[in-house]
Design an enzyme around this catalytic site. Sequence first.
Site, short mmCIF file in Angstrom:
data_model
loop_
_atom_site.label_atom_id
_atom_site.label_comp_id
_atom_site.label_asym_id
_atom_site.label_seq_id
_atom_site.Cartn_x
_atom_site.Cartn_y
_atom_site.Cartn_z
N ASP A 209 39.00 -24.05 176.72
CA ASP A 209 39.19 -23.59 178.09
C ASP A 209 39.96 -24.64 178.90
O ASP A 209 39.72 -25.85 178.76
CB ASP A 209 37.80 -23.34 178.71
CG ASP A 209 37.87 -22.71 180.07
OD1 ASP A 209 38.49 -21.64 180.20
OD2 ASP A 209 37.28 -23.28 181.01
N GLU A 260 43.81 -22.81 175.99
CA GLU A 260 44.23 -22.14 177.22
C GLU A 260 45.02 -23.16 178.02
O GLU A 260 44.45 -23.95 178.77
CB GLU A 260 43.03 -21.64 178.02
CG GLU A 260 43.46 -20.92 179.30
CD GLU A 260 42.35 -20.75 180.32
OE1 GLU A 260 42.44 -19.84 181.15
OE2 GLU A 260 41.39 -21.55 180.29
#
Length: 528
Positions: A209, A260
Amino acid sequence: MAGDSTWWRRGAIYQIYPRSFADADGDGVGDLRGIVEHLDHLNDGTERSLGVEAIWLSPFYPSPMADFGYDVADYCDVDPAFGTLADFERLVEEAHRRGIKVVVDLVPNHTSDQHPWFRDSRAGRGSPRRDWYVWRDGRDGGRPPNDWASTFRAVGPAWTYDPASEQWYLHSFLPQQPDLNWDEPAVEEAIHDVMRFWLERGVDGFRIDVVQKLAKDPLLRDVVEGAPVPYEDWQPAIHERLRRLRAVVDEYPDRMLVGEVYLLDLERIVAYVNSGDELHLAHNFTFVHLPWRMEAFRAAIDGFEALASAAAWPAWFVANHDNPRVASRFDDDDQGPARARAVLLMLYALRGTPFVYQGEELGLPDAAIPPDRVVDVDGRDPERAPIPWRPPSEAGPGAGFTTGDPWLPLAAEAEELAAQRQSGDPRSTLALTRRLAWLRRGEPALQSGAQRSLDAGADLLAWVRTGDDGTALLAIVNFAARSRPFAGAPDLPPTAVLALSTDPDRAPGTLALETVTLGPGEALLLRL
């Protein structure tokens, strides 16, 4: 790198947002047992399934759910809403039995404010874990340490004042999500231990993330207008930290890292995969934000290829749990689902790994969320609506997602777009996705072949994929709202065999390339 059959290059990685995929216990919230019950939808070894290579699970860890799991309170367990650690281990076992790899979300930039690490850190300036988070004195006048803002506009400043210790702590998202301090070596070591915990339980990789935030300006300087944001992508520290994360997964065979990388600069994104010893894949956010124009997609695709080293491999996606669904972004009443279907062909036929968000195989649009049902601070509820497995007319208002009351309303189109209904319809978007997946599985040229773009005529995006054995496939996507003729190319053969069209009414057979015309929003895949 033609001929490479690494699993994360071969086929689609399917994103599961556990809260909204399938609910096995009837409480209205999806869970791990629900995922197990629907694994055959993803890959049962036959063309009745989506033939996915892997699933990526959004966070399922214990969490107060301020950001629906991205505020992690315990990295090494399962939230009771989703099940137990034993349920997770069964999910991995059942997925692997079907040939499905399992990728889990790693959230290393921040924790929940209820995580024991932050509770210790917040206990006082003398706490042994004080430096595990970013604490600073404020500026004159009771102002935060700098002008950094939260990613969530509704939050405002990225700092919250703690009266007990008279300092501010940094949070890139909600105040309930304090940022870890990656300048503290113990933090990095702790995250490495978390990775090993899940690797030992058989996970095949991690989606990291907001990876670009793992290194921030240590001087905490204000944002300079027009300059890169100083609290992300701080170099060279970010790349050094990624190499160490990669070294952890390399301790285990056949594992993968995808990041990401929320940067809207293609050159900076490609830097995360070019060296071959950092991320295996980087989610390309320049691609997900493109307008529906052929020139924009052509520039993004060719731009990656121009910047990429031999080690780099693209990762393509156009929807996820944070972004509107393709059917809502690109399609209109005149064309129906044509563009959403064309995007699916694009993802499966481009050189690179397709990431498919749950429900995209059904052509789901965003759901309408009444004001009294809104739960997300950043407006992402519509794309997180639960999956309709069965028509509500047969299964009740839960549409086979749950026997209870769904945590979010389902899309209004659940009746006609339910998976069960589409499964028996050869003209459906689900049938198209299955054909695309199994076509790719049977064509090495689509898995790892070379790629070159063609000038195909107005509004037509076209490219050729070529395998080591000389096989070649031509892909063409019509971005126009009306028919467009294919301009051809001098080095192509005069005829080609239709492998697949997104228009279910196009007849199969051999086509003369000089006479090929694509309908509005249609995409073709042709064997040369």
